[in-house]
Write a protein that holds these residues in place. Structure first.
Motif, mmCIF file in Angstrom:
data_model
loop_
_atom_site.group_PDB
_atom_site.id
_atom_site.type_symbol
_atom_site.label_atom_id
_atom_site.label_comp_id
_atom_site.label_asym_id
_atom_site.label_seq_id
_atom_site.Cartn_x
_atom_site.Cartn_y
_atom_site.Cartn_z
ATOM 1 N N LYS A 120 0.846 -1.205 0.000
ATOM 2 C CA LYS A 120 0.000 0.000 0.000
ATOM 3 C C LYS A 120 0.882 1.255 0.000
ATOM 4 O O LYS A 120 1.951 1.274 0.618
ATOM 5 N N LYS A 121 0.402 2.282 -0.715
ATOM 6 C CA LYS A 121 1.143 3.550 -0.775
ATOM 7 C C LYS A 121 0.620 4.522 0.268
ATOM 8 O O LYS A 121 -0.591 4.651 0.447
ATOM 9 N N TYR A 122 1.554 5.229 0.883
ATOM 10 C CA TYR A 122 1.224 6.221 1.909
ATOM 11 C C TYR A 122 1.851 7.551 1.507
ATOM 12 O O TYR A 122 2.947 7.573 0.924
ATOM 13 N N PHE A 123 1.168 8.633 1.810
ATOM 14 C CA PHE A 123 1.657 9.963 1.446
ATOM 15 C C PHE A 123 1.950 10.744 2.718
ATOM 16 O O PHE A 123 1.051 11.305 3.345
ATOM 17 N N GLU B 246 5.706 10.163 -1.198
ATOM 18 C CA GLU B 246 5.071 8.857 -1.366
ATOM 19 C C GLU B 246 5.983 7.756 -0.838
ATOM 20 O O GLU B 246 7.188 7.776 -1.093
ATOM 21 N N TRP B 247 5.402 6.807 -0.139
ATOM 22 C CA TRP B 247 6.162 5.678 0.409
ATOM 23 C C TRP B 247 5.309 4.435 0.307
ATOM 24 O O TRP B 247 4.119 4.471 0.613
ATOM 25 N N GLN B 248 5.910 3.348 -0.151
ATOM 26 C CA GLN B 248 5.180 2.085 -0.286
ATOM 27 C C GLN B 248 5.663 1.114 0.777
ATOM 28 O O GLN B 248 6.878 0.879 0.904
#
Ligand code: FES
Ligand code: FES
Length: 79
Positions: free
Chosen positions: A20-23, A49-51
């Motif tokens: 899942k990607k997190y911002f 952005e971080w996955q």
């Protein structure tokens, strides 16, 4: 370069889901820390952005000064 706002001098612990990607909020103005809610608009900041590599507890930087953003690297202790 503008300085980010510091919401807290400690990480936010979040259970993240693999893939899942997190911002992550880089400006510190979001009211949904540690993530971006759009409050950066009009500033020089943009979210990062971080996955998530796996299901895990992630320690997102709350001081916005980490050198390993979006994750905490302990820099908050020297602010
Ligand atoms: Fe801080 Fe978007 S609200 S980067
Ligand atoms: Fe920012 Fe730890 S909370 S480095």
């Amino acid at each position: 370069m503008s300085e980010p706002h510091i919401p807290q001098k400690a990480p936010y612990v979040v259970e993240v889901v693999a893939g899942k990607k997190y911002f992550w909020c880089r400006c510190g103005q979001s009211r949904q820390q540690p993530f971006c809610d759009g409050s950066h608009k009009g500033s020089p900041f943009t979210p990062l952005e971080w996955q998530a590599p796996k299901n895990q507890q992630a320690f997102f930087c709350g001081c916005k000064h980490s050198n390993t953003a979006p994750l905490c690297d302990g820099t908050h202790k020297s602010l």
